[in-house]
Motif scaffolding. Sequence first.
Motif, PDB file in Angstrom:
ATOM      1  N   SER A  75       8.402   7.387   1.469  1.00  0.00           N
ATOM      2  CA  SER A  75       7.941   8.197   0.557  1.00  0.00           C
ATOM      3  C   SER A  75       7.507   9.531   0.722  1.00  0.00           C
ATOM      4  O   SER A  75       7.649  10.179  -0.357  1.00  0.00           O
ATOM      5  CB  SER A  75       7.082   7.285   0.148  1.00  0.00           C
ATOM      6  OG  SER A  75       6.179   6.920   1.194  1.00  0.00           O
ATOM      7  N   HIS A  76       6.834  10.243   1.890  1.00  0.00           N
ATOM      8  CA  HIS A  76       6.740  11.048   2.609  1.00  0.00           C
ATOM      9  C   HIS A  76       7.821  11.919   2.235  1.00  0.00           C
ATOM     10  O   HIS A  76       8.014  13.015   1.909  1.00  0.00           O
ATOM     11  CB  HIS A  76       7.044  11.479   3.929  1.00  0.00           C
ATOM     12  CG  HIS A  76       6.525  12.080   4.512  1.00  0.00           C
ATOM     13  ND1 HIS A  76       7.418  12.428   5.527  1.00  0.00           N
ATOM     14  CD2 HIS A  76       5.025  13.088   4.539  1.00  0.00           C
ATOM     15  CE1 HIS A  76       6.511  14.190   5.576  1.00  0.00           C
ATOM     16  NE2 HIS A  76       5.515  14.379   5.003  1.00  0.00           N
ATOM     17  N   LYS A 104      10.471  16.348  -4.436  1.00  0.00           N
ATOM     18  CA  LYS A 104      10.599  15.520  -5.688  1.00  0.00           C
ATOM     19  C   LYS A 104       8.990  16.774  -5.972  1.00  0.00           C
ATOM     20  O   LYS A 104       7.532  16.509  -4.959  1.00  0.00           O
ATOM     21  CB  LYS A 104      10.143  14.750  -5.937  1.00  0.00           C
ATOM     22  CG  LYS A 104       9.659  14.342  -7.458  1.00  0.00           C
ATOM     23  CD  LYS A 104       9.446  13.452  -7.596  1.00  0.00           C
ATOM     24  CE  LYS A 104      10.733  12.248  -7.277  1.00  0.00           C
ATOM     25  NZ  LYS A 104      10.304  10.994  -7.764  1.00  0.00           N
ATOM     26  N   GLU A 105       9.139  17.462  -7.024  1.00  0.00           N
ATOM     27  CA  GLU A 105       8.217  18.073  -7.106  1.00  0.00           C
ATOM     28  C   GLU A 105       7.143  17.576  -8.219  1.00  0.00           C
ATOM     29  O   GLU A 105       7.758  16.705  -9.674  1.00  0.00           O
ATOM     30  CB  GLU A 105       8.395  19.661  -8.729  1.00  0.00           C
ATOM     31  CG  GLU A 105       7.916  20.453  -9.423  1.00  0.00           C
ATOM     32  CD  GLU A 105       7.659  21.614 -10.359  1.00  0.00           C
ATOM     33  OE1 GLU A 105       7.355  21.540 -10.340  1.00  0.00           O
ATOM     34  OE2 GLU A 105       9.038  21.676 -10.298  1.00  0.00           O
ATOM     35  N   LEU A 113       0.744  -1.161   0.610  1.00  0.00           N
ATOM     36  CA  LEU A 113      -0.331   0.188   0.129  1.00  0.00           C
ATOM     37  C   LEU A 113       0.639   1.174   0.583  1.00  0.00           C
ATOM     38  O   LEU A 113       0.598   2.169  -1.077  1.00  0.00           O
ATOM     39  CB  LEU A 113      -1.061   0.067   1.347  1.00  0.00           C
ATOM     40  CG  LEU A 113      -1.617   1.189   1.716  1.00  0.00           C
ATOM     41  CD1 LEU A 113      -3.271   0.931   0.577  1.00  0.00           C
ATOM     42  CD2 LEU A 113      -2.536   1.157   2.575  1.00  0.00           C
ATOM     43  N   ALA A 114       1.759   0.901   1.064  1.00  0.00           N
ATOM     44  CA  ALA A 114       2.757   2.525   1.327  1.00  0.00           C
ATOM     45  C   ALA A 114       3.874   2.767  -0.032  1.00  0.00           C
ATOM     46  O   ALA A 114       3.786   3.934  -0.655  1.00  0.00           O
ATOM     47  CB  ALA A 114       3.994   1.701   1.986  1.00  0.00           C
ATOM     48  N   LEU A 115       4.223   1.533  -1.181  1.00  0.00           N
ATOM     49  CA  LEU A 115       4.688   1.285  -2.073  1.00  0.00           C
ATOM     50  C   LEU A 115       4.013   2.106  -3.120  1.00  0.00           C
ATOM     51  O   LEU A 115       4.534   2.898  -3.726  1.00  0.00           O
ATOM     52  CB  LEU A 115       5.596   0.209  -2.879  1.00  0.00           C
ATOM     53  CG  LEU A 115       5.958  -0.076  -3.921  1.00  0.00           C
ATOM     54  CD1 LEU A 115       7.370   0.976  -3.659  1.00  0.00           C
ATOM     55  CD2 LEU A 115       6.209  -1.658  -4.697  1.00  0.00           C
ATOM     56  N   GLN A 116       3.065   1.318  -3.724  1.00  0.00           N
ATOM     57  CA  GLN A 116       2.075   1.875  -4.566  1.00  0.00           C
ATOM     58  C   GLN A 116       1.314   2.770  -4.613  1.00  0.00           C
ATOM     59  O   GLN A 116       1.039   4.187  -5.121  1.00  0.00           O
ATOM     60  CB  GLN A 116       0.564   0.718  -4.750  1.00  0.00           C
ATOM     61  CG  GLN A 116       0.891  -0.605  -4.968  1.00  0.00           C
ATOM     62  CD  GLN A 116       1.735  -0.516  -5.847  1.00  0.00           C
ATOM     63  OE1 GLN A 116       2.290  -1.440  -6.435  1.00  0.00           O
ATOM     64  NE2 GLN A 116       0.896  -0.018  -7.490  1.00  0.00           N
ATOM     65  N   ILE A 117       0.768   3.523  -3.272  1.00  0.00           N
ATOM     66  CA  ILE A 117       0.693   5.302  -3.174  1.00  0.00           C
ATOM     67  C   ILE A 117       1.729   6.237  -3.248  1.00  0.00           C
ATOM     68  O   ILE A 117       1.616   6.776  -3.961  1.00  0.00           O
ATOM     69  CB  ILE A 117      -0.345   6.047  -1.918  1.00  0.00           C
ATOM     70  CG1 ILE A 117      -1.119   6.496  -1.876  1.00  0.00           C
ATOM     71  CG2 ILE A 117       1.175   5.482  -0.495  1.00  0.00           C
ATOM     72  CD1 ILE A 117      -2.003   6.523  -2.499  1.00  0.00           C
ATOM     73  N   TRP A 118       3.456   5.973  -3.044  1.00  0.00           N
ATOM     74  CA  TRP A 118       4.240   6.042  -3.936  1.00  0.00           C
ATOM     75  C   TRP A 118       4.628   6.510  -5.227  1.00  0.00           C
ATOM     76  O   TRP A 118       4.066   7.655  -5.505  1.00  0.00           O
ATOM     77  CB  TRP A 118       5.382   5.985  -2.829  1.00  0.00           C
ATOM     78  CG  TRP A 118       6.121   6.640  -3.423  1.00  0.00           C
ATOM     79  CD1 TRP A 118       6.884   7.433  -3.531  1.00  0.00           C
ATOM     80  CD2 TRP A 118       8.206   6.052  -2.735  1.00  0.00           C
ATOM     81  NE1 TRP A 118       7.993   7.985  -3.823  1.00  0.00           N
ATOM     82  CE2 TRP A 118       9.154   6.823  -3.405  1.00  0.00           C
ATOM     83  CE3 TRP A 118       8.339   4.705  -1.955  1.00  0.00           C
ATOM     84  CZ2 TRP A 118      10.293   6.270  -2.431  1.00  0.00           C
ATOM     85  CZ3 TRP A 118       9.891   4.407  -2.096  1.00  0.00           C
ATOM     86  CH2 TRP A 118      10.554   5.440  -2.338  1.00  0.00           C
ATOM     87  N   GLY A 170       5.757  -1.509   6.423  1.00  0.00           N
ATOM     88  CA  GLY A 170       5.211   0.007   5.706  1.00  0.00           C
ATOM     89  C   GLY A 170       5.327   1.021   6.052  1.00  0.00           C
ATOM     90  O   GLY A 170       5.260   2.178   5.538  1.00  0.00           O
ATOM     91  N   LEU A 171       5.539   1.354   7.890  1.00  0.00           N
ATOM     92  CA  LEU A 171       5.578   2.387   7.963  1.00  0.00           C
ATOM     93  C   LEU A 171       7.099   2.922   7.617  1.00  0.00           C
ATOM     94  O   LEU A 171       7.426   4.177   7.405  1.00  0.00           O
ATOM     95  CB  LEU A 171       5.557   2.630   9.585  1.00  0.00           C
ATOM     96  CG  LEU A 171       4.522   2.628  10.214  1.00  0.00           C
ATOM     97  CD1 LEU A 171       4.286   2.333  12.110  1.00  0.00           C
ATOM     98  CD2 LEU A 171       3.326   3.641  10.036  1.00  0.00           C
ATOM     99  N   LEU A 172       8.305   2.349   7.520  1.00  0.00           N
ATOM    100  CA  LEU A 172       9.774   2.775   6.777  1.00  0.00           C
ATOM    101  C   LEU A 172       9.429   3.443   5.472  1.00  0.00           C
ATOM    102  O   LEU A 172       9.813   3.989   4.886  1.00  0.00           O
ATOM    103  CB  LEU A 172      10.566   1.695   6.693  1.00  0.00           C
ATOM    104  CG  LEU A 172      11.071   0.871   8.202  1.00  0.00           C
ATOM    105  CD1 LEU A 172      11.620   0.323   8.163  1.00  0.00           C
ATOM    106  CD2 LEU A 172      12.281   2.496   9.094  1.00  0.00           C
ATOM    107  N   LEU A 173       8.187   2.836   4.848  1.00  0.00           N
ATOM    108  CA  LEU A 173       8.187   2.682   3.304  1.00  0.00           C
ATOM    109  C   LEU A 173       6.931   4.398   3.228  1.00  0.00           C
ATOM    110  O   LEU A 173       7.375   5.260   2.434  1.00  0.00           O
ATOM    111  CB  LEU A 173       7.483   1.781   2.339  1.00  0.00           C
ATOM    112  CG  LEU A 173       8.500   1.142   1.711  1.00  0.00           C
ATOM    113  CD1 LEU A 173       7.275  -0.494   1.692  1.00  0.00           C
ATOM    114  CD2 LEU A 173       9.339   1.326   0.821  1.00  0.00           C
ATOM    115  N   TYR A 174       6.596   4.601   4.632  1.00  0.00           N
ATOM    116  CA  TYR A 174       5.745   5.644   4.132  1.00  0.00           C
ATOM    117  C   TYR A 174       7.217   7.305   4.268  1.00  0.00           C
ATOM    118  O   TYR A 174       6.317   8.059   4.081  1.00  0.00           O
ATOM    119  CB  TYR A 174       4.758   5.639   4.865  1.00  0.00           C
ATOM    120  CG  TYR A 174       3.787   7.028   5.459  1.00  0.00           C
ATOM    121  CD1 TYR A 174       2.983   7.411   4.468  1.00  0.00           C
ATOM    122  CD2 TYR A 174       4.692   7.123   6.866  1.00  0.00           C
ATOM    123  CE1 TYR A 174       2.298   8.989   5.141  1.00  0.00           C
ATOM    124  CE2 TYR A 174       3.498   8.799   6.926  1.00  0.00           C
ATOM    125  CZ  TYR A 174       2.657   9.432   5.896  1.00  0.00           C
ATOM    126  OH  TYR A 174       2.498  10.464   6.876  1.00  0.00           O
TER     127      TYR A 174
END
Length: 236
Positions: A226-227, A233-234, A157-162, A219-223
């Motif tokens: 990605s955050h 990033k723009e 989920l974290a990867l896909q939203i990223w 998941g938290l680390l990926l979040y």
Amino acid sequence: MGRIMASEMLKIKRKMILFLIFLGPIGVVALEACNFGLRYDYLTKVYKDDLWGGLINEASLLSIPTILIGLTIITSMIANIEHQTNAWKQLLALPISKTKVYTGKALLAFLLLILSCVVLAGGIIVLGLLLKFGVNIPFLYLLKMCFFPFLASLPFLALQIWLAITMKNQAIPLTVGIMGTIISMYSMNFPNWVPWKWPLLVNDLEKAVYSIVASIVIGLLLYLVSHLDFHRKEVR
């Protein structure tokens, strides 16, 4: 965050997202209805000692790929609302922190998928009652098999939203998600540390909780990663 979540809910009001949230679990239940309807005598003989457990296990096998492909599509559709209207710059120009914007998208996807798990649990109960399996429903086991595979899918989920938010071309996130779903379906014999195995809730220690804990941590680390990338990033 409350206002952001309200805004996100308004954005998806006329989209197909809510339809898909219900379609996935209802599809799983419908397939199991066909499965037990066509093979009722055979399956009730196989699961005669635990009819409810048999139904829940059969539904769980279908729910895992449904969850993985579902979160792929849902995250893509949530992010694509801004991509299609080229509204990212306008959104980020508002006096709202990037943290809240990004978290709002991720939280919306999480809550929608939780709702889908609730619908799945309810659908299994209705199906079991229609099949006359009795009223001794194993609620704890039902909740475990409906919600644990999703909790074990949090890294995806974290990867896909990223990917969905940072890439305008949604073919890439969708391809990654579909490939991940296929890999997960054949991951039974993978090492325990491979994330694609975690939704199956199978490990050498025979404790599903280890898959859940590993998933939440990664998941938290990926979040967080990605955050930070979203801040740097723009998004166009």
